[in-house]
Scaffold this motif. Structure first.
Motif, mmCIF file in Angstrom:
data_model
loop_
_atom_site.group_PDB
_atom_site.id
_atom_site.type_symbol
_atom_site.label_atom_id
_atom_site.label_comp_id
_atom_site.label_asym_id
_atom_site.label_seq_id
_atom_site.Cartn_x
_atom_site.Cartn_y
_atom_site.Cartn_z
ATOM 1 N N ASN A 48 0.826 -1.209 0.000
ATOM 2 C CA ASN A 48 0.000 0.000 0.000
ATOM 3 C C ASN A 48 0.863 1.262 0.000
ATOM 4 O O ASN A 48 0.567 2.221 -0.719
ATOM 5 N N VAL A 49 1.917 1.268 0.795
ATOM 6 C CA VAL A 49 2.827 2.417 0.828
ATOM 7 C C VAL A 49 3.541 2.556 -0.517
ATOM 8 O O VAL A 49 3.681 3.665 -1.053
ATOM 9 N N MET A 50 3.978 1.430 -1.072
ATOM 10 C CA MET A 50 4.643 1.469 -2.376
ATOM 11 C C MET A 50 3.689 1.996 -3.449
ATOM 12 O O MET A 50 4.093 2.785 -4.309
ATOM 13 N N GLN A 51 2.423 1.591 -3.389
ATOM 14 C CA GLN A 51 1.435 2.052 -4.370
ATOM 15 C C GLN A 51 1.200 3.555 -4.229
ATOM 16 O O GLN A 51 1.096 4.269 -5.223
ATOM 17 N N LYS A 52 1.128 4.045 -2.984
ATOM 18 C CA LYS A 52 0.970 5.487 -2.766
ATOM 19 C C LYS A 52 2.153 6.248 -3.360
ATOM 20 O O LYS A 52 1.976 7.313 -3.961
ATOM 21 N N ALA A 53 3.345 5.699 -3.189
ATOM 22 C CA ALA A 53 4.533 6.338 -3.753
ATOM 23 C C ALA A 53 4.465 6.343 -5.278
ATOM 24 O O ALA A 53 4.792 7.350 -5.922
ATOM 25 N N MET A 54 4.028 5.237 -5.873
ATOM 26 C CA MET A 54 3.887 5.159 -7.327
ATOM 27 C C MET A 54 2.823 6.153 -7.810
ATOM 28 O O MET A 54 3.014 6.839 -8.827
ATOM 29 N N ASP A 55 1.720 6.245 -7.081
ATOM 30 C CA ASP A 55 0.675 7.198 -7.439
ATOM 31 C C ASP A 55 1.202 8.628 -7.371
ATOM 32 O O ASP A 55 0.872 9.461 -8.220
ATOM 33 N N GLY A 56 2.026 8.900 -6.358
ATOM 34 C CA GLY A 56 2.643 10.222 -6.246
ATOM 35 C C GLY A 56 3.549 10.523 -7.430
ATOM 36 O O GLY A 56 3.544 11.640 -7.962
ATOM 37 N N LEU A 57 4.311 9.532 -7.846
ATOM 38 C CA LEU A 57 5.170 9.710 -9.024
ATOM 39 C C LEU A 57 4.337 9.962 -10.281
ATOM 40 O O LEU A 57 4.688 10.811 -11.106
ATOM 41 N N LYS A 58 3.228 9.243 -10.424
ATOM 42 C CA LYS A 58 2.353 9.461 -11.579
ATOM 43 C C LYS A 58 1.848 10.897 -11.615
ATOM 44 O O LYS A 58 1.799 11.520 -12.677
ATOM 45 N N GLU A 59 1.473 11.412 -10.458
ATOM 46 C CA GLU A 59 0.985 12.794 -10.391
ATOM 47 C C GLU A 59 2.100 13.781 -10.744
ATOM 48 O O GLU A 59 1.854 14.770 -11.432
ATOM 49 N N GLU A 60 3.310 13.511 -10.279
ATOM 50 C CA GLU A 60 4.448 14.369 -10.620
ATOM 51 C C GLU A 60 4.713 14.344 -12.124
ATOM 52 O O GLU A 60 5.021 15.379 -12.724
ATOM 53 N N ILE A 61 4.579 13.182 -12.735
ATOM 54 C CA ILE A 61 4.771 13.064 -14.190
ATOM 55 C C ILE A 61 3.710 13.891 -14.913
ATOM 56 O O ILE A 61 4.029 14.656 -15.835
ATOM 57 N N LYS A 62 2.449 13.740 -14.485
ATOM 58 C CA LYS A 62 1.364 14.506 -15.100
ATOM 59 C C LYS A 62 1.585 16.009 -14.955
ATOM 60 O O LYS A 62 1.230 16.780 -15.847
ATOM 61 N N ALA A 63 2.161 16.403 -13.836
ATOM 62 C CA ALA A 63 2.394 17.826 -13.574
ATOM 63 C C ALA A 63 3.609 18.358 -14.337
ATOM 64 O O ALA A 63 3.901 19.550 -14.282
ATOM 65 N N GLY A 64 4.333 17.466 -15.012
ATOM 66 C CA GLY A 64 5.470 17.896 -15.823
ATOM 67 C C GLY A 64 6.796 17.951 -15.096
ATOM 68 O O GLY A 64 7.781 18.459 -15.633
ATOM 69 N N LYS A 65 6.848 17.416 -13.897
ATOM 70 C CA LYS A 65 8.085 17.495 -13.112
ATOM 71 C C LYS A 65 9.274 16.845 -13.812
ATOM 72 O O LYS A 65 10.404 17.276 -13.625
ATOM 73 N N TYR A 66 9.040 15.842 -14.625
ATOM 74 C CA TYR A 66 10.142 15.115 -15.272
ATOM 75 C C TYR A 66 10.258 15.411 -16.762
ATOM 76 O O TYR A 66 10.957 14.697 -17.470
ATOM 77 N N ASP A 67 9.605 16.477 -17.205
ATOM 78 C CA ASP A 67 9.680 16.830 -18.629
ATOM 79 C C ASP A 67 11.086 17.187 -19.061
ATOM 80 O O ASP A 67 11.457 16.954 -20.206
ATOM 81 N N GLN A 68 11.869 17.738 -18.179
ATOM 82 C CA GLN A 68 13.244 18.147 -18.502
ATOM 83 C C GLN A 68 14.232 17.479 -17.548
ATOM 84 O O GLN A 68 15.128 18.110 -17.024
ATOM 85 N N TYR A 69 14.062 16.213 -17.281
ATOM 86 C CA TYR A 69 14.878 15.481 -16.307
ATOM 87 C C TYR A 69 16.217 15.253 -16.875
ATOM 88 O O TYR A 69 17.096 15.067 -17.094
#
Length: 69
Positions: A48-69
């Motif tokens: 469950n904790v790992m899934q929450k972390a993955m969900d957080g990463l998905k949201e960061e991706i959607k927000a564009g955080k990794y567009d210029q990684y």
């Protein structure tokens, strides 16, 4: 097939292995720290904790955080 799709085909097994290693390492910690540990309950809590972390990463991706990684 895009270069990213070609790369993920090569890396899929490695990523899965690494993710399982993190899960199993945390399972061991629960066993060490908790006498008479309920392994199934621990596994559910960890995943469950790992899934929450993955969900957080998905949201960061959607927000564009990794567009210029």
């Amino acid at each position: 097939m895009t270069p990213q799709e070609q790369e993920i085909e090569k890396m899929q097994s490695s990523i899965t292995t690494e993710l399982r290693a993190v899960f199993k390492a945390n399972m061991k910690i629960f066993d060490w720290d908790i006498p008479e540990n309920d392994d199934r309950k621990s596994a559910e809590l960890i995943i469950n904790v790992m899934q929450k972390a993955m969900d957080g990463l998905k949201e960061e991706i959607k927000a564009g955080k990794y567009d210029q990684y």
